[in-house]
Design a protein around this motif. Sequence first.
Motif, PDB file in Angstrom:
ATOM      1  N   PRO A  40       0.821  -1.213   0.000  1.00 45.26           N
ATOM      2  CA  PRO A  40       0.000   0.000   0.000  1.00 45.26           C
ATOM      3  C   PRO A  40       0.857   1.268   0.000  1.00 45.26           C
ATOM      4  O   PRO A  40       1.841   1.363   0.736  1.00 45.26           O
ATOM      5  CB  PRO A  40      -0.819  -0.123   1.294  1.00 45.26           C
ATOM      6  N   GLY A  41       0.503   2.180  -0.884  1.00 50.08           N
ATOM      7  CA  GLY A  41       1.245   3.434  -1.025  1.00 50.08           C
ATOM      8  C   GLY A  41       2.313   3.397  -2.101  1.00 50.08           C
ATOM      9  O   GLY A  41       2.807   4.440  -2.522  1.00 50.08           O
ATOM     10  N   GLU A  42       2.691   2.212  -2.555  1.00 44.80           N
ATOM     11  CA  GLU A  42       3.679   2.092  -3.633  1.00 44.80           C
ATOM     12  C   GLU A  42       2.969   2.123  -4.981  1.00 44.80           C
ATOM     13  O   GLU A  42       1.789   1.787  -5.085  1.00 44.80           O
ATOM     14  CB  GLU A  42       4.461   0.794  -3.520  1.00 44.80           C
ATOM     15  N   ALA A  43       3.720   2.503  -6.007  1.00 45.89           N
ATOM     16  CA  ALA A  43       3.161   2.571  -7.359  1.00 45.89           C
ATOM     17  C   ALA A  43       4.107   1.920  -8.351  1.00 45.89           C
ATOM     18  O   ALA A  43       5.316   1.880  -8.147  1.00 45.89           O
ATOM     19  CB  ALA A  43       2.907   4.018  -7.772  1.00 45.89           C
ATOM     20  N   MET A  44       3.517   1.421  -9.420  1.00 47.44           N
ATOM     21  CA  MET A  44       4.287   0.914 -10.549  1.00 47.44           C
ATOM     22  C   MET A  44       4.029   1.865 -11.713  1.00 47.44           C
ATOM     23  O   MET A  44       2.880   2.091 -12.087  1.00 47.44           O
ATOM     24  CB  MET A  44       3.842  -0.503 -10.918  1.00 47.44           C
ATOM     25  N   ARG A  45       5.088   2.443 -12.257  1.00 44.17           N
ATOM     26  CA  ARG A  45       4.970   3.316 -13.431  1.00 44.17           C
ATOM     27  C   ARG A  45       5.177   2.442 -14.662  1.00 44.17           C
ATOM     28  O   ARG A  45       6.268   2.004 -14.968  1.00 44.17           O
ATOM     29  CB  ARG A  45       5.973   4.445 -13.391  1.00 44.17           C
ATOM     30  N   PHE A  46       4.095   2.198 -15.375  1.00 45.94           N
ATOM     31  CA  PHE A  46       4.014   1.273 -16.504  1.00 45.94           C
ATOM     32  C   PHE A  46       4.196   2.037 -17.808  1.00 45.94           C
ATOM     33  O   PHE A  46       3.509   3.037 -18.045  1.00 45.94           O
ATOM     34  CB  PHE A  46       2.628   0.619 -16.443  1.00 45.94           C
ATOM     35  N   CYS A  47       5.116   1.595 -18.658  1.00 45.36           N
ATOM     36  CA  CYS A  47       5.335   2.185 -19.979  1.00 45.36           C
ATOM     37  C   CYS A  47       5.009   1.136 -21.034  1.00 45.36           C
ATOM     38  O   CYS A  47       5.400  -0.023 -20.898  1.00 45.36           O
ATOM     39  CB  CYS A  47       6.782   2.628 -20.151  1.00 45.36           C
ATOM     40  N   ASN A  48       4.319   1.559 -22.087  1.00 47.46           N
ATOM     41  CA  ASN A  48       3.933   0.636 -23.145  1.00 47.46           C
ATOM     42  C   ASN A  48       3.886   1.387 -24.468  1.00 47.46           C
ATOM     43  O   ASN A  48       3.825   2.614 -24.499  1.00 47.46           O
ATOM     44  CB  ASN A  48       2.568   0.019 -22.821  1.00 47.46           C
TER      45      ASN A  48
END
Length: 92
Positions: A40-48
């Motif tokens: 909780p509180g973490e994020a994944m920055r997804f590039c596509n």
Amino acid sequence: MPHDCSTPQIPGGIYPFDARGVARRFRHAAIFGALEALHPGEAMRFCNDHDPLPLLAQIQHRYGPYIRITYVSREPGQVVIDFLATGEQAAQ
């Protein structure tokens, strides 16, 4: 100094995930695994390279409010989305 892969390289608890370097047949499994590893509180920055609308629908269905989806960029060839683990549980 040894490298610690559990520490984000971007401040604020954002982990980069560039799907363009993952073979297409492995992408969804890799993405789901990465999302499930977020605290909780973490994020994944997804590039596509394209807007993954079917994937987003799957994520919303599977994780509900636990994962918040926010577009950073919708440029052709470079779509960037932040997936934030909120800690909220989906309704059963």
